[in-house]
Design a protein around this motif. Structure first.
Motif, short mmCIF file in Angstrom:
data_model
loop_
_atom_site.label_atom_id
_atom_site.label_comp_id
_atom_site.label_asym_id
_atom_site.label_seq_id
_atom_site.Cartn_x
_atom_site.Cartn_y
_atom_site.Cartn_z
N ASN A 78 4.13 2.41 -8.11
CA ASN A 78 5.08 3.43 -8.56
C ASN A 78 4.38 4.63 -9.18
OD1 ASN A 78 7.76 4.35 -8.84
ND2 ASN A 78 7.72 3.80 -11.00
N LYS A 79 3.34 4.41 -9.98
CA LYS A 79 2.62 5.53 -10.59
C LYS A 79 1.93 6.38 -9.53
CE LYS A 79 1.80 3.54 -15.11
NZ LYS A 79 0.81 2.98 -16.05
N TYR A 80 1.32 5.72 -8.53
CA TYR A 80 0.63 6.47 -7.48
C TYR A 80 1.61 7.30 -6.65
CZ TYR A 80 -2.52 7.47 -3.63
OH TYR A 80 -3.28 8.11 -2.68
N LEU A 81 2.75 6.69 -6.29
CA LEU A 81 3.74 7.42 -5.50
C LEU A 81 4.40 8.54 -6.29
CD1 LEU A 81 5.51 4.51 -3.59
CD2 LEU A 81 3.74 6.05 -2.74
N GLU A 82 4.59 8.34 -7.57
CA GLU A 82 5.20 9.38 -8.41
C GLU A 82 4.27 10.59 -8.54
OE1 GLU A 82 8.24 11.07 -10.02
OE2 GLU A 82 8.39 8.98 -9.45
N LYS A 84 1.83 11.43 -6.15
CA LYS A 84 1.59 12.02 -4.83
C LYS A 84 2.86 12.59 -4.18
CE LYS A 84 -2.79 11.22 -4.41
NZ LYS A 84 -3.76 12.28 -4.24
N ILE A 85 3.96 11.85 -4.21
CA ILE A 85 5.19 12.32 -3.55
C ILE A 85 6.39 12.12 -4.48
CG2 ILE A 85 4.59 12.20 -1.11
CD1 ILE A 85 5.59 9.33 -1.05
N ILE A 151 -0.36 7.94 2.33
CA ILE A 151 -0.16 7.73 0.90
C ILE A 151 0.39 6.32 0.64
CG2 ILE A 151 1.15 8.52 -1.11
CD1 ILE A 151 1.03 11.34 0.22
N ILE A 152 1.29 5.87 1.51
CA ILE A 152 1.87 4.53 1.37
C ILE A 152 0.80 3.47 1.58
CG2 ILE A 152 3.62 2.94 2.27
CD1 ILE A 152 4.71 5.43 0.79
N ARG A 153 -0.06 3.67 2.58
CA ARG A 153 -1.16 2.72 2.82
C ARG A 153 -2.08 2.62 1.61
NH1 ARG A 153 -1.81 0.20 7.50
NH2 ARG A 153 -0.88 1.06 9.37
#
Length: 173
Positions: A78-82, A84-85, A151-153
């Protein structure tokens, strides 16, 4: 709180599940006090209609995952996705930790044989919760657009470092 044993001690599914707990009649249960789960949030991001990609992280063999490992993986995704996207994804945890993990604590050291009861009452006390997963079961699901696939990978690769076992990424459009 005491340190838990390593994940390798509980990741294999070797015995029957132990999850009987009732809110209505707590004295009639096998589990008197249910340990709290570390995993509390299951839906993150924004659920939109225009997402054209659904990606899941699936197990490759039967495994048991503790709730604190699932929570650590959830946070890192969640932190990475928040970062990046932001606002461009919907993330869901698909498993819930029901199974209670027991531990039989033993005294060690000099004179421990006089203090400890040994294995005579070795059923163990509840120390945590775990989710039992079968082969191919999805653990996490992310909905997004196709341009965000790298990004998901990367997010799933970061989550794998927090989970014991082997996983594969499954893409469904």
């Amino acid at each position: 709180m005491a340190r838990l044993r390593p994940a390798r001690t509980v990741r294999d599914i070797s015995s029957q599940p132990w999850a009987r707990y009732s809110q209505k009649k707590p004295k009639k249960n096998y589990i008197r006090a249910l340990p709290h789960t570390s995993l509390l949030v299951f839906n993150m991001g924004v659920d939109k209609e225009n997402y054209d990609l659904k990606v899941t992280l699936n197990t490759t063999y039967p495994i048991q995952l503790r709730s604190n490992a699932l929570e650590a993986a959830r946070q890192i995704i969640n932190k990475y996705l928040e970062i990046k996207i932001p606002g461009g994804y919907y993330f869901k945890v698909l498993v819930y930790p029901h199974n209670v993990i027991r531990e039989h604590k033993m005294a060690t050291g000099a004179g421990a044989d006089r203090i400890s009861q040994g294995m005579s009452h070795a059923f163990g006390k509840p120390i945590g919760l775990a989710a039992r997963l079968i082969r191919g079961q999805p653990v996490f699901m992310i909905k997004t657009t196709k341009q965000n696939m790298p990004i998901i990978r990367e997010a799933f690769d970061r989550a794998r470092s927090k989970l014991s076992g082997q996983y594969k990424v499954v893409i469904a459009s």
